[in-house]
Write a protein that holds these residues in place. Sequence first.
Motif, short mmCIF file in Angstrom:
data_model
loop_
_atom_site.label_atom_id
_atom_site.label_comp_id
_atom_site.label_asym_id
_atom_site.label_seq_id
_atom_site.Cartn_x
_atom_site.Cartn_y
_atom_site.Cartn_z
N SER A 159 0.82 -1.21 0.00
CA SER A 159 0.00 0.00 0.00
C SER A 159 0.85 1.27 0.00
O SER A 159 0.36 2.35 -0.28
CB SER A 159 -0.94 0.01 1.20
OG SER A 159 -0.20 0.03 2.41
N SER A 160 2.15 1.14 0.29
CA SER A 160 3.02 2.31 0.31
C SER A 160 3.61 2.55 -1.07
O SER A 160 4.26 1.68 -1.65
CB SER A 160 4.16 2.09 1.32
OG SER A 160 5.13 3.12 1.19
N SER A 161 3.41 3.74 -1.61
CA SER A 161 3.97 4.06 -2.92
C SER A 161 5.49 4.18 -2.88
O SER A 161 6.13 4.26 -3.93
CB SER A 161 3.35 5.34 -3.47
OG SER A 161 3.59 6.44 -2.60
N ARG A 162 6.07 4.16 -1.69
CA ARG A 162 7.53 4.22 -1.59
C ARG A 162 8.19 2.93 -2.06
O ARG A 162 9.39 2.90 -2.30
CB ARG A 162 7.95 4.55 -0.15
CG ARG A 162 7.48 5.93 0.29
CD ARG A 162 8.17 6.38 1.55
NE ARG A 162 7.72 7.74 1.91
CZ ARG A 162 8.37 8.55 2.72
NH1 ARG A 162 9.50 8.14 3.28
NH2 ARG A 162 7.91 9.74 3.00
N VAL A 163 7.41 1.86 -2.17
CA VAL A 163 7.95 0.62 -2.72
C VAL A 163 7.68 0.52 -4.23
O VAL A 163 8.05 -0.45 -4.87
CB VAL A 163 7.39 -0.63 -2.00
CG1 VAL A 163 7.65 -0.54 -0.52
CG2 VAL A 163 5.89 -0.81 -2.28
N GLY A 164 7.01 1.54 -4.78
CA GLY A 164 6.70 1.55 -6.20
C GLY A 164 7.75 2.29 -7.01
O GLY A 164 8.78 2.73 -6.49
N HIS A 165 7.49 2.44 -8.29
CA HIS A 165 8.44 3.07 -9.19
C HIS A 165 7.70 3.62 -10.40
O HIS A 165 6.52 3.36 -10.59
CB HIS A 165 9.49 2.05 -9.66
CG HIS A 165 8.90 0.94 -10.50
ND1 HIS A 165 8.28 -0.16 -9.95
CD2 HIS A 165 8.83 0.77 -11.86
CE1 HIS A 165 7.86 -0.96 -10.91
NE2 HIS A 165 8.17 -0.41 -12.08
#
Length: 211
Positions: free
Chosen positions: A56-62
């Motif tokens: 759910s955290s966009s910090r693990v996205g790209h």
Amino acid sequence: MLLARLLNRYLPFLHQLLEGIVLPGSNNSPYGHHNQVQVAVKRPGFEGYTDLARMSSSRVGHIDQSSAKQTPPGKPTSNYSVLFGVVLSGETKTRSDAGNLYLAPGSYQKLAKAFQAFQGKVPWHPNITEHYLGEEDPKMEAVRASPGEAILMHHQTVHGVGPNHSNTDRVNVYFRITASGRPDGLKTSYPKAMQEPLLETPLLQTLAGAE
């Protein structure tokens, strides 16, 4: 070429949406990552690029960036226009842990606002959400889609892939689509399109204005 044929039924829509497109595989630019066409297979037991509890955290996205331009940080960000995916198999319609694509709704707009601080090229950073949005990073959600359905998102929508705890292979085919009307010299990196997300989709501009 067989994979590219999956795109045929959607070409009229994509041409209308972007007022002309560069066909994937027709050349090596402006975006050669995965040769512009990617078969994304997530088999049962795939644990994802991060565990489901953190998806759910966009910090693990790209956002996608060609491997040649990822290092060192600070290189100009290369961008295509939209990611277009076709779901071929999987249980991603009924559950969120079947190798689902996760994305952060509205993240492309938040990044666009941050990118407006630059007069020229937008510098690339691997932890792009944290770097540009800080504590204002949006939450990611699982995309629920059945085989045969299509997924369309702006290039700078933050996204990632969750684990596959189902008993079925999740197979998506992704096409990285670029509008054909980009100015000369800006085919690979078009900062204005990163700062104005609807710039290359005038049809959406019209629909948004009508509302």
